[in-house]
Design a protein around this motif. Structure first.
Motif, PDB file in Angstrom:
ATOM      1  N   ALA A  22       0.811  -1.219   0.000  1.00 22.51           N
ATOM      2  CA  ALA A  22       0.000   0.000   0.000  1.00 22.51           C
ATOM      3  C   ALA A  22       0.840   1.263   0.000  1.00 22.51           C
ATOM      4  O   ALA A  22       0.386   2.319  -0.408  1.00 22.51           O
ATOM      5  N   GLY A  23       2.053   1.162   0.476  1.00 23.74           N
ATOM      6  CA  GLY A  23       2.885   2.355   0.567  1.00 23.74           C
ATOM      7  C   GLY A  23       2.476   3.195   1.752  1.00 23.74           C
ATOM      8  O   GLY A  23       1.735   2.774   2.625  1.00 23.74           O
ATOM      9  N   ARG A  24       2.940   4.403   1.761  1.00 24.84           N
ATOM     10  CA  ARG A  24       2.665   5.315   2.879  1.00 24.84           C
ATOM     11  C   ARG A  24       1.303   5.975   2.683  1.00 24.84           C
ATOM     12  O   ARG A  24       1.031   6.579   1.656  1.00 24.84           O
ATOM     13  N   ILE A  25       0.460   5.861   3.673  1.00 25.41           N
ATOM     14  CA  ILE A  25      -0.861   6.474   3.651  1.00 25.41           C
ATOM     15  C   ILE A  25      -0.872   7.578   4.706  1.00 25.41           C
ATOM     16  O   ILE A  25      -0.598   7.328   5.876  1.00 25.41           O
ATOM     17  N   ALA A  26      -1.181   8.781   4.279  1.00 21.99           N
ATOM     18  CA  ALA A  26      -1.223   9.912   5.212  1.00 21.99           C
ATOM     19  C   ALA A  26      -2.312   9.689   6.245  1.00 21.99           C
ATOM     20  O   ALA A  26      -3.380   9.172   5.928  1.00 21.99           O
ATOM     21  N   PRO A  27      -2.052  10.047   7.515  1.00 25.64           N
ATOM     22  CA  PRO A  27      -3.072   9.871   8.555  1.00 25.64           C
ATOM     23  C   PRO A  27      -4.408  10.527   8.207  1.00 25.64           C
ATOM     24  O   PRO A  27      -5.463   9.978   8.496  1.00 25.64           O
ATOM     25  N   GLY A  28      -4.363  11.694   7.575  1.00 24.61           N
ATOM     26  CA  GLY A  28      -5.600  12.364   7.187  1.00 24.61           C
ATOM     27  C   GLY A  28      -6.386  11.557   6.166  1.00 24.61           C
ATOM     28  O   GLY A  28      -7.613  11.466   6.240  1.00 24.61           O
ATOM     29  N   ASP A  29      -5.682  10.946   5.205  1.00 30.01           N
ATOM     30  CA  ASP A  29      -6.338  10.096   4.208  1.00 30.01           C
ATOM     31  C   ASP A  29      -6.943   8.869   4.873  1.00 30.01           C
ATOM     32  O   ASP A  29      -8.064   8.467   4.569  1.00 30.01           O
ATOM     33  N   ARG A  30      -6.186   8.272   5.779  1.00 29.68           N
ATOM     34  CA  ARG A  30      -6.653   7.067   6.488  1.00 29.68           C
ATOM     35  C   ARG A  30      -7.882   7.389   7.330  1.00 29.68           C
ATOM     36  O   ARG A  30      -8.861   6.651   7.332  1.00 29.68           O
ATOM     37  N   LEU A  31      -7.818   8.507   8.034  1.00 33.28           N
ATOM     38  CA  LEU A  31      -8.929   8.925   8.882  1.00 33.28           C
ATOM     39  C   LEU A  31     -10.172   9.214   8.035  1.00 33.28           C
ATOM     40  O   LEU A  31     -11.285   8.830   8.398  1.00 33.28           O
ATOM     41  N   SER A  32      -9.974   9.854   6.910  1.00 31.40           N
ATOM     42  CA  SER A  32     -11.089  10.141   6.003  1.00 31.40           C
ATOM     43  C   SER A  32     -11.738   8.850   5.518  1.00 31.40           C
ATOM     44  O   SER A  32     -12.967   8.715   5.529  1.00 31.40           O
ATOM     45  N   LEU A  33     -10.924   7.895   5.112  1.00 30.25           N
ATOM     46  CA  LEU A  33     -11.441   6.604   4.657  1.00 30.25           C
ATOM     47  C   LEU A  33     -12.237   5.923   5.767  1.00 30.25           C
ATOM     48  O   LEU A  33     -13.358   5.453   5.547  1.00 30.25           O
ATOM     49  N   LEU A  34     -11.674   5.899   6.966  1.00 31.05           N
ATOM     50  CA  LEU A  34     -12.356   5.248   8.082  1.00 31.05           C
ATOM     51  C   LEU A  34     -13.647   5.957   8.472  1.00 31.05           C
ATOM     52  O   LEU A  34     -14.650   5.302   8.788  1.00 31.05           O
ATOM     53  N   ARG A  35     -13.662   7.266   8.435  1.00 26.43           N
ATOM     54  CA  ARG A  35     -14.889   7.997   8.779  1.00 26.43           C
ATOM     55  C   ARG A  35     -15.990   7.739   7.750  1.00 26.43           C
ATOM     56  O   ARG A  35     -17.152   7.559   8.117  1.00 26.43           O
ATOM     57  N   ASP A  36     -15.612   7.713   6.475  1.00 23.09           N
ATOM     58  CA  ASP A  36     -16.605   7.389   5.449  1.00 23.09           C
ATOM     59  C   ASP A  36     -17.087   5.949   5.614  1.00 23.09           C
ATOM     60  O   ASP A  36     -18.280   5.662   5.498  1.00 23.09           O
ATOM     61  N   ALA A  43     -17.563  -1.506  15.675  1.00 27.84           N
ATOM     62  CA  ALA A  43     -16.671  -1.320  16.831  1.00 27.84           C
ATOM     63  C   ALA A  43     -15.205  -1.321  16.388  1.00 27.84           C
ATOM     64  O   ALA A  43     -14.407  -0.510  16.890  1.00 27.84           O
ATOM     65  N   ARG A  44     -14.855  -2.210  15.459  1.00 31.62           N
ATOM     66  CA  ARG A  44     -13.465  -2.235  14.951  1.00 31.62           C
ATOM     67  C   ARG A  44     -13.119  -0.925  14.243  1.00 31.62           C
ATOM     68  O   ARG A  44     -12.009  -0.396  14.406  1.00 31.62           O
ATOM     69  N   ILE A  45     -14.051  -0.415  13.467  1.00 29.67           N
ATOM     70  CA  ILE A  45     -13.814   0.857  12.773  1.00 29.67           C
ATOM     71  C   ILE A  45     -13.622   1.973  13.800  1.00 29.67           C
ATOM     72  O   ILE A  45     -12.686   2.777  13.688  1.00 29.67           O
ATOM     73  N   ASP A  46     -14.474   2.014  14.817  1.00 33.10           N
ATOM     74  CA  ASP A  46     -14.354   3.027  15.862  1.00 33.10           C
ATOM     75  C   ASP A  46     -13.004   2.943  16.572  1.00 33.10           C
ATOM     76  O   ASP A  46     -12.387   3.973  16.881  1.00 33.10           O
ATOM     77  N   GLU A  47     -12.530   1.724  16.813  1.00 30.15           N
ATOM     78  CA  GLU A  47     -11.223   1.547  17.461  1.00 30.15           C
ATOM     79  C   GLU A  47     -10.094   2.082  16.576  1.00 30.15           C
ATOM     80  O   GLU A  47      -9.171   2.737  17.071  1.00 30.15           O
ATOM     81  N   GLU A  48     -10.174   1.814  15.277  1.00 30.46           N
ATOM     82  CA  GLU A  48      -9.132   2.309  14.368  1.00 30.46           C
ATOM     83  C   GLU A  48      -9.153   3.836  14.300  1.00 30.46           C
ATOM     84  O   GLU A  48      -8.103   4.470  14.276  1.00 30.46           O
ATOM     85  N   ILE A  49     -10.352   4.419  14.269  1.00 32.54           N
ATOM     86  CA  ILE A  49     -10.466   5.880  14.260  1.00 32.54           C
ATOM     87  C   ILE A  49      -9.860   6.453  15.538  1.00 32.54           C
ATOM     88  O   ILE A  49      -9.069   7.403  15.492  1.00 32.54           O
ATOM     89  N   ALA A  50     -10.205   5.873  16.673  1.00 35.83           N
ATOM     90  CA  ALA A  50      -9.687   6.362  17.961  1.00 35.83           C
ATOM     91  C   ALA A  50      -8.159   6.269  18.023  1.00 35.83           C
ATOM     92  O   ALA A  50      -7.503   7.182  18.536  1.00 35.83           O
ATOM     93  N   LEU A  51      -7.609   5.196  17.467  1.00 36.21           N
ATOM     94  CA  LEU A  51      -6.155   5.028  17.460  1.00 36.21           C
ATOM     95  C   LEU A  51      -5.484   6.129  16.643  1.00 36.21           C
ATOM     96  O   LEU A  51      -4.519   6.753  17.091  1.00 36.21           O
TER      97      LEU A  51
END
Length: 187
Positions: A112-126, A141-149
């Motif tokens: 996957a290469g380097r994923i910016a935290p903002g991009d990752r957070l955006s993906l998880l929130r969507d 619950a797993r999605i919420d845990e990843e967002i919180a992390l």
């Protein structure tokens, strides 16, 4: 198609991508080029509000990408996340979940290469929004845990990109009000 799309001439872009697809179909372009042409065509059709046909082209692009370059994680990630977002934007949250699920899994793969935290957070929130309609409690619950992390490590990172959510309703409302996209966003 890419140049026409870049200057906002989406009708011309769609025609050029369609020609690229035709050329690829008769063997005048490599298979990877065919996948890219379908991707551009699908994105352009969605920008024109032709969501059903656009999604069909994007799904074809994803299938071709899996066949031609299954190891190209960034390309698979791009296609799955775009399909998830289009389904989310058009209100079909349940259809978005499998695409976001796959994109979320792809992010964790070595290719996957380097994923910016903002991009990752955006993906998880969507993904989380879509999951309300099409996922079980454990998955949410797993999605919420990843967002919180991510938030605990990087704060409430802004999106690395910001784009206007385009839905048929939003476009119709903007056009009825005879407003430019910029005026509508400020409203």
């Amino acid at each position: 198609g890419l140049t026409a799309s870049g200057r906002g001439d989406y009708f011309q872009a769609a025609a050029l991508y369609s020609r690229s697809i035709s050329n690829a179909e008769i063997g005048r372009a490599p298979a990877a080029g065919k996948a890219m042409a379908y991707y551009g065509y699908g994105r352009t059709l969605c920008l024109l509000g032709e969501f059903e046909e656009g999604v069909e082209a994007l799904e074809t692009s994803l299938e071709l990408q899996r066949e031609v370059e299954p190891e190209s994680v960034p390309e698979l990630l791009r296609r799955t996340s775009v399909l998830g977002r289009i389904h989310l934007d058009t209100g079909d949250h349940a259809a978005a979940v499998p695409y976001f699920r796959e994109a979320n899994e792809l992010v964790s793969t070595p290719g996957a290469g380097r994923i910016a935290p903002g991009d990752r957070l955006s993906l998880l929130r969507d993904y989380r929004v879509a999951a309300e309609a099409g996922a079980d409690d454990d998955e949410r619950a797993r999605i919420d845990e990843e967002i919180a992390l991510i938030v605990s490590e990087h704060g409430e990172s802004p999106r690395a990109y910001d784009y206007e959510r385009v839905t048929p309703e939003a476009v119709a409302e903007r056009r009825a009000a005879d407003m430019s996209p910029e005026e509508f966003r400020r409203k």
